[in-house]
Write an enzyme that holds these catalytic residues in place. Structure first.
Site, mmCIF file in Angstrom:
data_model
loop_
_atom_site.group_PDB
_atom_site.id
_atom_site.type_symbol
_atom_site.label_atom_id
_atom_site.label_comp_id
_atom_site.label_asym_id
_atom_site.label_seq_id
_atom_site.Cartn_x
_atom_site.Cartn_y
_atom_site.Cartn_z
ATOM 1 N N GLU A 1 12.452 -56.042 2.597
ATOM 2 C CA GLU A 1 12.149 -56.358 1.285
ATOM 3 C C GLU A 1 13.497 -56.948 0.707
ATOM 4 O O GLU A 1 13.456 -58.141 -0.073
ATOM 5 C CB GLU A 1 11.435 -55.314 0.697
ATOM 6 C CG GLU A 1 10.209 -55.038 1.044
ATOM 7 C CD GLU A 1 9.475 -53.838 0.660
ATOM 8 O OE1 GLU A 1 10.190 -53.191 -0.121
ATOM 9 O OE2 GLU A 1 8.382 -53.499 1.109
ATOM 10 N N ARG B 1 10.990 -43.263 -4.371
ATOM 11 C CA ARG B 1 9.451 -42.928 -4.253
ATOM 12 C C ARG B 1 8.965 -41.658 -5.217
ATOM 13 O O ARG B 1 7.986 -41.345 -5.769
ATOM 14 C CB ARG B 1 8.988 -42.568 -2.983
ATOM 15 C CG ARG B 1 9.145 -43.691 -2.048
ATOM 16 C CD ARG B 1 8.318 -44.708 -2.288
ATOM 17 N NE ARG B 1 7.069 -44.338 -2.156
ATOM 18 C CZ ARG B 1 5.868 -45.189 -2.111
ATOM 19 N NH1 ARG B 1 5.862 -46.532 -2.244
ATOM 20 N NH2 ARG B 1 4.384 -44.821 -1.812
ATOM 21 N N TYR C 1 2.102 -58.110 -0.060
ATOM 22 C CA TYR C 1 1.092 -57.103 0.054
ATOM 23 C C TYR C 1 0.205 -57.194 1.202
ATOM 24 O O TYR C 1 -0.665 -56.591 1.043
ATOM 25 C CB TYR C 1 0.589 -56.744 -1.380
ATOM 26 C CG TYR C 1 1.274 -56.073 -2.502
ATOM 27 C CD1 TYR C 1 1.573 -54.731 -2.033
ATOM 28 C CD2 TYR C 1 1.600 -56.356 -3.690
ATOM 29 C CE1 TYR C 1 2.183 -53.850 -3.008
ATOM 30 C CE2 TYR C 1 2.144 -55.717 -4.517
ATOM 31 C CZ TYR C 1 2.638 -54.354 -4.179
ATOM 32 O OH TYR C 1 3.310 -53.491 -5.212
ATOM 33 N N PHE D 1 -9.124 -53.936 -3.173
ATOM 34 C CA PHE D 1 -8.269 -54.038 -4.376
ATOM 35 C C PHE D 1 -7.118 -55.191 -4.160
ATOM 36 O O PHE D 1 -6.569 -55.368 -5.062
ATOM 37 C CB PHE D 1 -7.618 -52.903 -4.977
ATOM 38 C CG PHE D 1 -6.733 -52.146 -4.024
ATOM 39 C CD1 PHE D 1 -5.485 -52.724 -3.706
ATOM 40 C CD2 PHE D 1 -7.116 -50.931 -3.452
ATOM 41 C CE1 PHE D 1 -4.439 -51.987 -3.016
ATOM 42 C CE2 PHE D 1 -6.098 -50.254 -2.420
ATOM 43 C CZ PHE D 1 -5.120 -50.838 -2.282
ATOM 44 N N HIS E 1 7.116 -51.051 -7.964
ATOM 45 C CA HIS E 1 6.827 -50.830 -6.657
ATOM 46 C C HIS E 1 8.126 -50.272 -6.011
ATOM 47 O O HIS E 1 9.157 -50.565 -6.657
ATOM 48 C CB HIS E 1 6.398 -52.195 -5.872
ATOM 49 C CG HIS E 1 6.918 -52.011 -4.416
ATOM 50 N ND1 HIS E 1 6.194 -51.616 -3.410
ATOM 51 C CD2 HIS E 1 8.193 -52.496 -3.911
ATOM 52 C CE1 HIS E 1 6.927 -51.682 -2.304
ATOM 53 N NE2 HIS E 1 8.039 -52.240 -2.522
ATOM 54 N N THR F 1 0.945 -43.009 -7.063
ATOM 55 C CA THR F 1 0.238 -44.325 -7.239
ATOM 56 C C THR F 1 -0.584 -44.398 -8.560
ATOM 57 O O THR F 1 -0.392 -45.160 -9.163
ATOM 58 C CB THR F 1 -0.491 -44.847 -5.844
ATOM 59 O OG1 THR F 1 0.411 -44.624 -4.679
ATOM 60 C CG2 THR F 1 -1.029 -46.202 -6.001
ATOM 61 N N LYS G 1 6.740 -54.146 -12.282
ATOM 62 C CA LYS G 1 5.740 -54.986 -12.202
ATOM 63 C C LYS G 1 5.210 -55.685 -13.662
ATOM 64 O O LYS G 1 5.693 -55.534 -14.716
ATOM 65 C CB LYS G 1 4.325 -54.199 -11.628
ATOM 66 C CG LYS G 1 4.502 -53.620 -10.394
ATOM 67 C CD LYS G 1 3.338 -52.894 -9.977
ATOM 68 C CE LYS G 1 3.758 -52.382 -8.384
ATOM 69 N NZ LYS G 1 2.254 -51.725 -7.809
ATOM 70 N N ASN H 1 0.557 -50.218 -12.440
ATOM 71 C CA ASN H 1 1.131 -48.767 -12.444
ATOM 72 C C ASN H 1 2.717 -49.220 -12.549
ATOM 73 O O ASN H 1 3.681 -48.294 -11.761
ATOM 74 C CB ASN H 1 0.743 -48.125 -11.307
ATOM 75 C CG ASN H 1 1.015 -48.747 -9.676
ATOM 76 O OD1 ASN H 1 1.608 -49.938 -9.787
ATOM 77 N ND2 ASN H 1 0.741 -48.102 -8.466
HETATM 78 P P1 ATP Z 1 3.629 -49.750 -4.227
HETATM 79 O O1 ATP Z 1 3.504 -50.263 -2.641
HETATM 80 O O2 ATP Z 1 3.310 -50.768 -5.200
HETATM 81 O O3 ATP Z 1 5.071 -49.130 -4.316
HETATM 82 P P2 ATP Z 1 2.175 -47.394 -3.655
HETATM 83 O O4 ATP Z 1 2.816 -47.290 -2.289
HETATM 84 O O5 ATP Z 1 2.369 -46.238 -4.293
HETATM 85 O O6 ATP Z 1 2.694 -48.418 -4.385
HETATM 86 P P3 ATP Z 1 -0.128 -48.547 -2.098
HETATM 87 O O7 ATP Z 1 -1.001 -47.652 -1.548
HETATM 88 O O8 ATP Z 1 1.145 -49.048 -1.434
HETATM 89 O O9 ATP Z 1 0.787 -47.654 -3.412
HETATM 90 O O10 ATP Z 1 -0.797 -49.708 -3.037
HETATM 91 C C1 ATP Z 1 0.090 -50.788 -3.325
HETATM 92 C C2 ATP Z 1 -0.427 -51.169 -5.011
HETATM 93 O O11 ATP Z 1 -1.944 -51.487 -4.789
HETATM 94 C C3 ATP Z 1 -0.424 -49.911 -5.834
HETATM 95 O O12 ATP Z 1 0.900 -49.763 -6.448
HETATM 96 C C4 ATP Z 1 -1.364 -50.402 -6.866
HETATM 97 O O13 ATP Z 1 -0.680 -51.284 -7.694
HETATM 98 C C5 ATP Z 1 -2.390 -51.111 -5.970
HETATM 99 N N1 ATP Z 1 -3.536 -50.088 -5.854
HETATM 100 C C6 ATP Z 1 -3.520 -49.339 -4.761
HETATM 101 N N2 ATP Z 1 -4.769 -48.312 -4.930
HETATM 102 C C7 ATP Z 1 -5.406 -48.989 -5.866
HETATM 103 C C8 ATP Z 1 -6.903 -49.018 -6.213
HETATM 104 N N3 ATP Z 1 -7.717 -47.895 -5.700
HETATM 105 N N4 ATP Z 1 -7.210 -49.872 -7.213
HETATM 106 C C9 ATP Z 1 -6.481 -50.706 -7.639
HETATM 107 N N5 ATP Z 1 -5.197 -50.918 -7.308
HETATM 108 C C10 ATP Z 1 -4.637 -50.313 -6.371
HETATM 109 MG MG MG Z 2 3.086 -49.173 -1.048
#
Ligand code: ATP
Ligand code: MG
Length: 140
Positions: free
Chosen positions: A128, A87, A51, A59, A117, A93, A11, A114
């Site tokens: 994807e 993962r 997304y 968010f 992805h 996350t 990212k 973070n």
């Molecule tokens: P990713 O889909 O990016 O691999 P993930 O599966 O661990 O991450 P998701 O719940 O799918 O987490 O959330 C997607 C992304 O949205 C997160 O990686 C993070 O960048 C962002 N995100 C999630 N929760 C929050 C939050 N509370 N505040 C800000 N950004 C958030």
């Molecule tokens: Mg995710």
């Protein structure tokens, strides 16, 4: 266990800090192979599409603006059990909850910024990868 492919994005917080090599080294240390990667700059529309599952979340605006704020590196990772393994390597996350040695513990700045992805299922990995790379043959 079967050889799988998963989809990864390094990212903008990580490309900005020039630590894509550090992240790739953590990935490779787990045995996963980087079989394709390219640097792209997502438009806001592309980030919103990627997304879309989170479009009702508070968010969503912050997340999609962040993903379009700088280039990212999109990747195909290959190996045994690649989806679940990546993962695990990414970590939780929120980096505050991530285990030591995981990418998010070692590299992430916050729950939003973070660093990586990873696909959350084999079905989504296929979708994807097809979207960003048009499918990559598994050659071992
Ligand atoms: P990713 O889909 O990016 O691999 P993930 O599966 O661990 O991450 P998701 O719940 O799918 O987490 O959330 C997607 C992304 O949205 C997160 O990686 C993070 O960048 C962002 N995100 C999630 N929760 C929050 C939050 N509370 N505040 C800000 N950004 C958030
Ligand atoms: Mg995710």
């Amino acid at each position: 266990m079967a050889i799988e492919q998963t989809f990864s994005i390094i990212k903008p917080d990580a490309t900005r800090r020039n630590i894509t090599g550090k992240i790739n080294a953590i990935i490779e240390a787990t045995g996963l192979r980087i079989v394709a990667q390219k640097r792209i700059h997502m438009t806001l529309a592309q980030a919103q599409q990627f997304y879309a599952v989170h479009r009702e979340r508070p968010f969503f605006g912050e997340l999609t603006e962040f993903m379009a704020s700088a280039p990212v590196v999109v990747q195909v990772l290959q190996g045994e059990n690649a989806v679940a393994k990546y993962r695990e390597v990414m970590g939780a996350t929120n980096p505050a909850n991530a285990a030591p040695g995981t990418i998010r513990k070692e590299c992430a700045l916050s729950v939003g910024e973070n660093s990586v992805h990873g696909s959350d299922s084999l079905d989504n990995a296929k979708i994807e990868i097809a979207h960003f790379f048009g499918g990559i043959e598994i050659v071992g």
